[in-house]
Design a protein around this motif. Structure first.
Motif, PDB file in Angstrom:
ATOM      1  N   ALA A   1       0.624  -1.201  -0.029  1.00  0.00           N
ATOM      2  CA  ALA A   1      -0.034   0.065   0.025  1.00  0.00           C
ATOM      3  C   ALA A   1       0.878   1.124   0.028  1.00  0.00           C
ATOM      4  CB  ALA A   1      -1.054   0.035   1.221  1.00  0.00           C
ATOM      5  N   VAL A   2       2.156   1.126   0.615  1.00  0.00           N
ATOM      6  CA  VAL A   2       2.862   2.612   0.558  1.00  0.00           C
ATOM      7  C   VAL A   2       4.032   2.387  -0.170  1.00  0.00           C
ATOM      8  CG1 VAL A   2       2.189   3.050   3.037  1.00  0.00           C
ATOM      9  CG2 VAL A   2       4.035   1.491   2.705  1.00  0.00           C
ATOM     10  N   GLY A   3       4.224   1.229  -0.897  1.00  0.00           N
ATOM     11  CA  GLY A   3       5.189   1.280  -2.111  1.00  0.00           C
ATOM     12  C   GLY A   3       6.747   0.911  -1.472  1.00  0.00           C
ATOM     13  N   VAL A   4       6.717  -0.150  -0.119  1.00  0.00           N
ATOM     14  CA  VAL A   4       8.033  -0.479   0.148  1.00  0.00           C
ATOM     15  C   VAL A   4       8.064  -1.853   0.244  1.00  0.00           C
ATOM     16  CG1 VAL A   4       8.512   1.818   1.276  1.00  0.00           C
ATOM     17  CG2 VAL A   4       7.404  -0.356   2.457  1.00  0.00           C
ATOM     18  N   ASN A   5       9.482  -2.506   0.582  1.00  0.00           N
ATOM     19  CA  ASN A   5       9.314  -3.733   0.584  1.00  0.00           C
ATOM     20  C   ASN A   5       8.871  -4.186   1.826  1.00  0.00           C
ATOM     21  OD1 ASN A   5      11.038  -6.233   1.477  1.00  0.00           O
ATOM     22  ND2 ASN A   5      11.871  -5.965  -0.303  1.00  0.00           N
ATOM     23  N   PRO A   6       8.183  -5.369   2.047  1.00  0.00           N
ATOM     24  CA  PRO A   6       7.904  -5.674   3.574  1.00  0.00           C
ATOM     25  C   PRO A   6       9.078  -5.807   4.601  1.00  0.00           C
ATOM     26  CG  PRO A   6       7.037  -7.161   1.557  1.00  0.00           C
ATOM     27  CD  PRO A   6       7.901  -6.549   1.175  1.00  0.00           C
ATOM     28  N   GLN A   7      10.150  -6.205   4.202  1.00  0.00           N
ATOM     29  CA  GLN A   7      11.422  -6.047   5.156  1.00  0.00           C
ATOM     30  C   GLN A   7      11.333  -4.735   5.643  1.00  0.00           C
ATOM     31  OE1 GLN A   7      14.342  -7.663   2.613  1.00  0.00           O
ATOM     32  NE2 GLN A   7      14.630  -9.415   4.098  1.00  0.00           N
ATOM     33  N   THR A   8      11.170  -3.690   4.843  1.00  0.00           N
ATOM     34  CA  THR A   8      11.144  -2.235   5.417  1.00  0.00           C
ATOM     35  C   THR A   8      10.197  -2.057   6.643  1.00  0.00           C
ATOM     36  OG1 THR A   8      11.999  -1.552   3.114  1.00  0.00           O
ATOM     37  CG2 THR A   8      11.195   0.101   4.601  1.00  0.00           C
ATOM     38  N   ILE A   9       9.017  -2.568   6.372  1.00  0.00           N
ATOM     39  CA  ILE A   9       8.148  -2.534   7.508  1.00  0.00           C
ATOM     40  C   ILE A   9       8.413  -3.254   8.786  1.00  0.00           C
ATOM     41  CG2 ILE A   9       5.704  -2.813   8.262  1.00  0.00           C
ATOM     42  CD1 ILE A   9       6.003  -1.002   6.105  1.00  0.00           C
ATOM     43  N   GLY A  10       9.210  -4.279   8.740  1.00  0.00           N
ATOM     44  CA  GLY A  10       9.754  -5.074   9.900  1.00  0.00           C
ATOM     45  C   GLY A  10      11.171  -4.215  10.399  1.00  0.00           C
ATOM     46  N   TYR A  11      11.794  -3.575   9.897  1.00  0.00           N
ATOM     47  CA  TYR A  11      13.005  -2.849  10.058  1.00  0.00           C
ATOM     48  C   TYR A  11      12.293  -1.459  10.902  1.00  0.00           C
ATOM     49  CZ  TYR A  11      15.952  -5.377   7.030  1.00  0.00           C
ATOM     50  OH  TYR A  11      16.713  -6.213   6.372  1.00  0.00           O
ATOM     51  N   LEU A  12      11.214  -0.865  10.152  1.00  0.00           N
ATOM     52  CA  LEU A  12      10.555   0.127  10.835  1.00  0.00           C
ATOM     53  C   LEU A  12      10.071  -0.349  12.187  1.00  0.00           C
ATOM     54  CD1 LEU A  12       8.496   1.730   7.914  1.00  0.00           C
ATOM     55  CD2 LEU A  12      10.288   2.586   9.224  1.00  0.00           C
ATOM     56  N   GLU A  13       9.340  -1.378  12.285  1.00  0.00           N
ATOM     57  CA  GLU A  13       8.624  -1.838  13.610  1.00  0.00           C
ATOM     58  C   GLU A  13       9.625  -2.105  14.634  1.00  0.00           C
ATOM     59  OE1 GLU A  13       4.498  -3.807  11.685  1.00  0.00           O
ATOM     60  OE2 GLU A  13       6.105  -4.967  12.428  1.00  0.00           O
ATOM     61  N   ARG A  14      10.949  -2.579  14.299  1.00  0.00           N
ATOM     62  CA  ARG A  14      11.928  -2.895  15.355  1.00  0.00           C
ATOM     63  C   ARG A  14      12.751  -1.852  15.706  1.00  0.00           C
ATOM     64  NH1 ARG A  14      12.194  -7.135  11.775  1.00  0.00           N
ATOM     65  NH2 ARG A  14      14.071  -6.364  10.777  1.00  0.00           N
TER      66      ARG A  14
ATOM     67  N   ASP B   1      14.854  -0.458  13.583  1.00  0.00           N
ATOM     68  CA  ASP B   1      16.184  -0.513  13.005  1.00  0.00           C
ATOM     69  C   ASP B   1      16.327   0.576  11.706  1.00  0.00           C
ATOM     70  OD1 ASP B   1      16.847  -2.648  14.589  1.00  0.00           O
ATOM     71  OD2 ASP B   1      16.091  -4.273  13.090  1.00  0.00           O
ATOM     72  N   TYR B   2      15.205   1.171  11.706  1.00  0.00           N
ATOM     73  CA  TYR B   2      15.183   2.053  10.441  1.00  0.00           C
ATOM     74  C   TYR B   2      14.252   3.254  10.726  1.00  0.00           C
ATOM     75  CZ  TYR B   2      14.237   3.615   5.623  1.00  0.00           C
ATOM     76  OH  TYR B   2      13.934   4.300   4.529  1.00  0.00           O
ATOM     77  N   SER B   3      14.802   4.424  10.297  1.00  0.00           N
ATOM     78  CA  SER B   3      13.880   5.591  10.478  1.00  0.00           C
ATOM     79  C   SER B   3      13.085   5.821   9.286  1.00  0.00           C
ATOM     80  CB  SER B   3      14.545   6.776  10.978  1.00  0.00           C
ATOM     81  OG  SER B   3      15.020   6.502  12.471  1.00  0.00           O
ATOM     82  N   PRO B   4      11.895   6.109   9.099  1.00  0.00           N
ATOM     83  CA  PRO B   4      11.195   6.477   7.911  1.00  0.00           C
ATOM     84  C   PRO B   4      11.619   7.924   7.303  1.00  0.00           C
ATOM     85  CG  PRO B   4       9.761   6.710   9.465  1.00  0.00           C
ATOM     86  CD  PRO B   4      10.848   6.349  10.228  1.00  0.00           C
ATOM     87  N   SER B   5      11.233   8.026   6.069  1.00  0.00           N
ATOM     88  CA  SER B   5      11.443   9.274   5.467  1.00  0.00           C
ATOM     89  C   SER B   5      10.001  10.173   5.918  1.00  0.00           C
ATOM     90  CB  SER B   5      11.594   9.279   3.880  1.00  0.00           C
ATOM     91  OG  SER B   5      10.559   8.753   3.370  1.00  0.00           O
ATOM     92  N   LEU B   6      10.191  11.304   5.683  1.00  0.00           N
ATOM     93  CA  LEU B   6       8.615  12.134   6.172  1.00  0.00           C
ATOM     94  C   LEU B   6       7.891  11.563   5.184  1.00  0.00           C
ATOM     95  CD1 LEU B   6       7.243  14.337   7.443  1.00  0.00           C
ATOM     96  CD2 LEU B   6       8.078  15.924   5.983  1.00  0.00           C
ATOM     97  N   GLU B   7       8.039  11.419   3.756  1.00  0.00           N
ATOM     98  CA  GLU B   7       7.286  11.139   2.875  1.00  0.00           C
ATOM     99  C   GLU B   7       6.633   9.613   3.297  1.00  0.00           C
ATOM    100  OE1 GLU B   7       6.664   9.770  -1.894  1.00  0.00           O
ATOM    101  OE2 GLU B   7       8.600  10.447  -1.104  1.00  0.00           O
ATOM    102  N   LEU B   8       7.438   8.539   3.687  1.00  0.00           N
ATOM    103  CA  LEU B   8       6.862   7.271   4.098  1.00  0.00           C
ATOM    104  C   LEU B   8       6.081   7.279   5.306  1.00  0.00           C
ATOM    105  CD1 LEU B   8       6.779   4.356   3.865  1.00  0.00           C
ATOM    106  CD2 LEU B   8       9.241   4.103   4.774  1.00  0.00           C
TER     107      LEU B   8
END
Length: 80
Positions: A23-36, A38-45
């Motif tokens: 729905a937001v145009g990223v890899n499912p792994q990115t969602i996992g990284y965000l939830e943990r 391990d990754y900070s989202p861009s403002l757009e994301l």
């Protein structure tokens, strides 16, 4: 560090990582990284994720840790 409640919103709405990622145009792994955290989202994301769930960005992301759901319910007198 940026804290988030993505997993909480996904669980509440019954949304898989893959569904949110698509729905937001990223890899499912990115969602996992965000939830943990391990990754900070861009403002757009961050804005895309908030829009997907139909909430203000501050409901999902914060510079400070979020209060636990149990603590929130207890404070509001809604807990067991």
């Amino acid at each position: 560090m940026i804290y988030n409640r993505i997993a909480l919103f996904r669980a509440d709405r019954g949304v898989s990582r893959r569904d949110l990622a698509d729905a937001v145009g990223v890899n499912p792994q990115t969602i996992g990284y965000l939830e943990r955290g391990d990754y900070s989202p861009s403002l757009e994301l961050a804005m895309k994720i908030a829009a997907y769930f139909g909430v203000a960005i501050e409901m999902l992301f914060s510079f400070n840790p979020f209060e636990s759901v149990a603590d929130t319910l207890r404070r509001n007198g809604e807990g067991g």
